[in-house]
Design a protein around this motif. Structure first.
Motif, PDB file in Angstrom:
ATOM      1  N   ARG A  71      -3.664  11.213  13.929  1.00  0.00           N
ATOM      2  CA  ARG A  71      -4.964  10.554  14.099  1.00  0.00           C
ATOM      3  C   ARG A  71      -5.237   9.582  12.968  1.00  0.00           C
ATOM      4  NH1 ARG A  71      -8.888  12.292  17.466  1.00  0.00           N
ATOM      5  NH2 ARG A  71     -10.467  11.537  16.045  1.00  0.00           N
ATOM      6  N   GLU A  72      -4.998  10.025  11.762  1.00  0.00           N
ATOM      7  CA  GLU A  72      -5.253   9.158  10.623  1.00  0.00           C
ATOM      8  C   GLU A  72      -4.373   7.914  10.674  1.00  0.00           C
ATOM      9  OE1 GLU A  72      -5.116  11.052   6.847  1.00  0.00           O
ATOM     10  OE2 GLU A  72      -6.384  12.695   7.512  1.00  0.00           O
ATOM     11  N   ARG A  93       1.952  -8.672  13.646  1.00  0.00           N
ATOM     12  CA  ARG A  93       1.323  -8.817  14.967  1.00  0.00           C
ATOM     13  C   ARG A  93       2.212  -9.619  15.894  1.00  0.00           C
ATOM     14  NH1 ARG A  93      -4.216  -7.597  15.437  1.00  0.00           N
ATOM     15  NH2 ARG A  93      -4.218  -8.816  17.338  1.00  0.00           N
ATOM     16  N   LEU A 129       0.824  -1.202   0.000  1.00  0.00           N
ATOM     17  CA  LEU A 129       0.000   0.000   0.000  1.00  0.00           C
ATOM     18  C   LEU A 129       0.859   1.253   0.000  1.00  0.00           C
ATOM     19  CD1 LEU A 129      -2.810  -1.068   2.438  1.00  0.00           C
ATOM     20  CD2 LEU A 129      -3.006  -0.552   0.018  1.00  0.00           C
ATOM     21  N   ARG A 145     -13.145   5.281  22.356  1.00  0.00           N
ATOM     22  CA  ARG A 145     -13.668   6.609  22.120  1.00  0.00           C
ATOM     23  C   ARG A 145     -13.417   7.550  23.300  1.00  0.00           C
ATOM     24  NH1 ARG A 145     -19.172   8.883  20.703  1.00  0.00           N
ATOM     25  NH2 ARG A 145     -18.595  11.070  20.600  1.00  0.00           N
ATOM     26  N   ARG A 151      -5.735   5.547  13.073  1.00  0.00           N
ATOM     27  CA  ARG A 151      -6.933   4.892  12.540  1.00  0.00           C
ATOM     28  C   ARG A 151      -6.555   3.712  11.675  1.00  0.00           C
ATOM     29  NH1 ARG A 151     -10.910   8.102  14.822  1.00  0.00           N
ATOM     30  NH2 ARG A 151     -12.538   6.546  15.091  1.00  0.00           N
ATOM     31  N   ARG A 152      -5.549   3.905  10.869  1.00  0.00           N
ATOM     32  CA  ARG A 152      -5.126   2.805  10.002  1.00  0.00           C
ATOM     33  C   ARG A 152      -4.567   1.656  10.822  1.00  0.00           C
ATOM     34  NH1 ARG A 152      -1.503   5.283   5.296  1.00  0.00           N
ATOM     35  NH2 ARG A 152      -1.105   3.092   4.844  1.00  0.00           N
ATOM     36  N   ARG A 209       0.630  -9.139   7.742  1.00  0.00           N
ATOM     37  CA  ARG A 209      -0.008  -8.598   8.938  1.00  0.00           C
ATOM     38  C   ARG A 209       0.140  -9.547  10.114  1.00  0.00           C
ATOM     39  NH1 ARG A 209      -5.397  -5.170   7.199  1.00  0.00           N
ATOM     40  NH2 ARG A 209      -4.460  -4.184   5.373  1.00  0.00           N
ATOM     41  N   LEU A 259      -2.122 -10.574   4.166  1.00  0.00           N
ATOM     42  CA  LEU A 259      -2.557 -11.138   5.443  1.00  0.00           C
ATOM     43  C   LEU A 259      -1.400 -11.827   6.167  1.00  0.00           C
ATOM     44  CD1 LEU A 259      -6.084 -12.569   4.556  1.00  0.00           C
ATOM     45  CD2 LEU A 259      -5.493 -10.441   5.717  1.00  0.00           C
ATOM     46  N   GLU A 286      -5.330   0.929  13.755  1.00  0.00           N
ATOM     47  CA  GLU A 286      -6.450   0.277  14.423  1.00  0.00           C
ATOM     48  C   GLU A 286      -7.088  -0.758  13.502  1.00  0.00           C
ATOM     49  OE1 GLU A 286      -9.797   2.760  15.022  1.00  0.00           O
ATOM     50  OE2 GLU A 286     -10.843   1.324  16.282  1.00  0.00           O
ATOM     51  N   ALA A 287      -7.313  -0.342  12.263  1.00  0.00           N
ATOM     52  CA  ALA A 287      -7.932  -1.256  11.311  1.00  0.00           C
ATOM     53  C   ALA A 287      -7.056  -2.482  11.087  1.00  0.00           C
ATOM     54  CB  ALA A 287      -8.193  -0.543   9.989  1.00  0.00           C
ATOM     55  N   THR A 339      -5.421  -0.625  19.819  1.00  0.00           N
ATOM     56  CA  THR A 339      -6.817  -0.676  20.228  1.00  0.00           C
ATOM     57  C   THR A 339      -7.252   0.739  20.554  1.00  0.00           C
ATOM     58  OG1 THR A 339      -6.402  -2.822  21.203  1.00  0.00           O
ATOM     59  CG2 THR A 339      -8.426  -1.700  21.845  1.00  0.00           C
ATOM     60  N   PHE A 340      -8.442   1.066  20.150  1.00  0.00           N
ATOM     61  CA  PHE A 340      -8.879   2.433  20.309  1.00  0.00           C
ATOM     62  C   PHE A 340     -10.162   2.483  21.122  1.00  0.00           C
ATOM     63  CE2 PHE A 340     -10.103   6.684  19.045  1.00  0.00           C
ATOM     64  CZ  PHE A 340      -8.875   7.296  18.958  1.00  0.00           C
ATOM     65  N   SER A 370       1.026  12.102   7.102  1.00  0.00           N
ATOM     66  CA  SER A 370       0.158  11.045   7.584  1.00  0.00           C
ATOM     67  C   SER A 370       0.826   9.678   7.414  1.00  0.00           C
ATOM     68  CB  SER A 370      -1.152  11.105   6.814  1.00  0.00           C
ATOM     69  OG  SER A 370      -1.959  10.013   7.129  1.00  0.00           O
ATOM     70  N   GLU A 371       1.396   9.470   6.250  1.00  0.00           N
ATOM     71  CA  GLU A 371       2.037   8.184   5.999  1.00  0.00           C
ATOM     72  C   GLU A 371       3.303   8.018   6.814  1.00  0.00           C
ATOM     73  OE1 GLU A 371       1.967   6.223   2.559  1.00  0.00           O
ATOM     74  OE2 GLU A 371       0.562   7.477   1.460  1.00  0.00           O
TER      75      GLU A 371
END
Lengths: 238, 238
Positions: free
Chosen positions: B66-67, B175, B10, B82, B70-71, B171, B168, B73-74, B79-80, B27-28
């Motif tokens: 933040r962005e 992890r 990506l 609110r 978010r990535r 990833r 995958l 997290e996805a 872990t996020f 951001s990247e």
DNA sequence: GGGTAGTATATCGTATACGATTTCGTACAT
DNA sequence: ATGTACGAAATCGTATACGATATACTACCC
């Protein structure tokens, strides 16, 4: 009904016990909204996602929208290009191939892991869904058939105790939905076999077949649909 | 060396031919930076990621950070919650179990798909790495051994033609790295077997064994490490 | 007439600012 | 002494504003 598959576990965690009237942060609402529209199809593959436009539609500023799109990017639902923008991904038929192949592997494993935990009432439910699919064969409705198919498989893999695998299955199905695939529109001939294989799968689960057998059956079932698609794609003149 | 596994595809797409001095959007860069620190370990599991703090460290504002989060997290690396914040995920040993199980399935499939495309020089390279691992058995260094192990497997699955599956696998390895697992620190006894199984895997690949066989071998290889871990975890008194 | 340079517009990228929410500490009442 | 309520600090969430970049169009030169 699609929601059963859409929401893995990441969302709807923050509030849980609250008044459902307040869905969550705008960022999450944007995420859910865009995702829904992609899956439902009103944002079809190739569609250009303009930040300002979406922000205005939803009624909030671009910042939450950006974050939402970032998440969708990480999930593979949209493609992003620097300083250009995001588009709904999918288009490509090879993409379909990759997604189906991946799903065959993941879903096969998920179903095998899930199988021992499926009780008789769930099997009955699945069988009922499959019956509806069989009826559906006469006055064939590809969209309805695809929806039922998803429901059927959801019942089988949803008990998978490994949340990672389950999440990957969900993502795979989401991608398929995004690809605008009422798959069976393209391979109607496959529908009948599919129903039969479903029943065979249920028998295996009922008889507590060993994991390898179930995994292989589930994987083959999906691979066969993919093969059918490829076969008709390479000979589209009819 | 870790990078071989870290970057899926990506990133580093936007510019490509440009002067490498300018890596990409902030951001990247934030994304890459945080991810690197998680994998490398200076952000260990449970670590609280405070937006303002990170933004200041990196020298830019909170928005790109933040962005990035978010990535991440996805991707499951953080872990996020609110209105509370993000923490590096991982801690839990059941998390390790889930990740290893998932990886066994995905990596097994990736290796099987990759196998027919592995030429003899790649096999030779893998064998060389495995030789280093064998040497390493004497004056055992878990960290080095784990790194070599990753390199070995990378060679095997990296030719997998399905980019989704490859992603995958990456990833999954990320992890594991984030889980601070120089796995073999915990199951040193497993190291020796591991080297032997590697050689067996290479033999299968050289002899062009069928996909099922290779997949099963690769999956078992990883499952065995997981089982070893579980066995020693349930009997930690020694 | 075709091609290239320059400009205009659309859109993205990031910073700053402020409001919202949670958490923790302290004080007060029982 | 303990529990509750109030308030302050920390941190997140979102809006607005402006600068950066890419694309499309136009005019000019060859």
């Amino acid at each position: 009904m699609a929601d059963a598959v859409v929401a893995p576990s990441l969302e709807t965690k923050g509030e849980a016990m609250r008044d459902d009237v307040e869905p969550g942060s705008k960022s999450e609402r944007a995420y859910a909204s865009i995702k829904a529209r992609i899956i439902e199809g009103s944002f079809s593959p190739g569609y250009r996602l303009v930040l300002a436009k979406i922000a205005e539609d939803l009624g909030f500023s671009v910042v939450p929208v950006r974050e939402a799109i970032r998440r969708l990017e990480a999930e593979g639902l949209v493609t992003f290009e620097r300083n250009v923008g995001a588009t709904v991904s999918g288009i490509d038929p090879t993409e379909y191939l990759y997604t189906m192949q991946t799903l065959s592997i993941i879903e096969g494993a998920a179903t095998a892991l899930s199988a021992p935990l499926i009780d008789s009432v769930a099997v009955a439910r699945a069988r009922a869904v499959n019956a509806q699919m069989r009826e559906c064969l006469d006055h064939f409705d590809p969209v309805r058939f695809t929806a039922l198919n998803q429901e059927f498989h959801s019942i089988l893999f949803e008990h998978c105790p490994n949340p990672h695998i389950l999440d990957l299955v969900h993502r795979g199905w989401n991608r398929l939905a995004a690809l605008r695939s009422s798959t069976f529109r393209f391979v109607p001939g496959r529908a009948k076999e599919s129903v039969l294989e479903h029943e065979a799968l249920l028998k295996l689960i009922e008889s507590a077949a060993d994991a390898d057998t179930i995994e292989h059956a589930a994987r083959s079932h999906r691979s066969a649909t993919l093969d059918a698609y490829l076969a008709q794609a390479s000979a589209p003149v009819e």
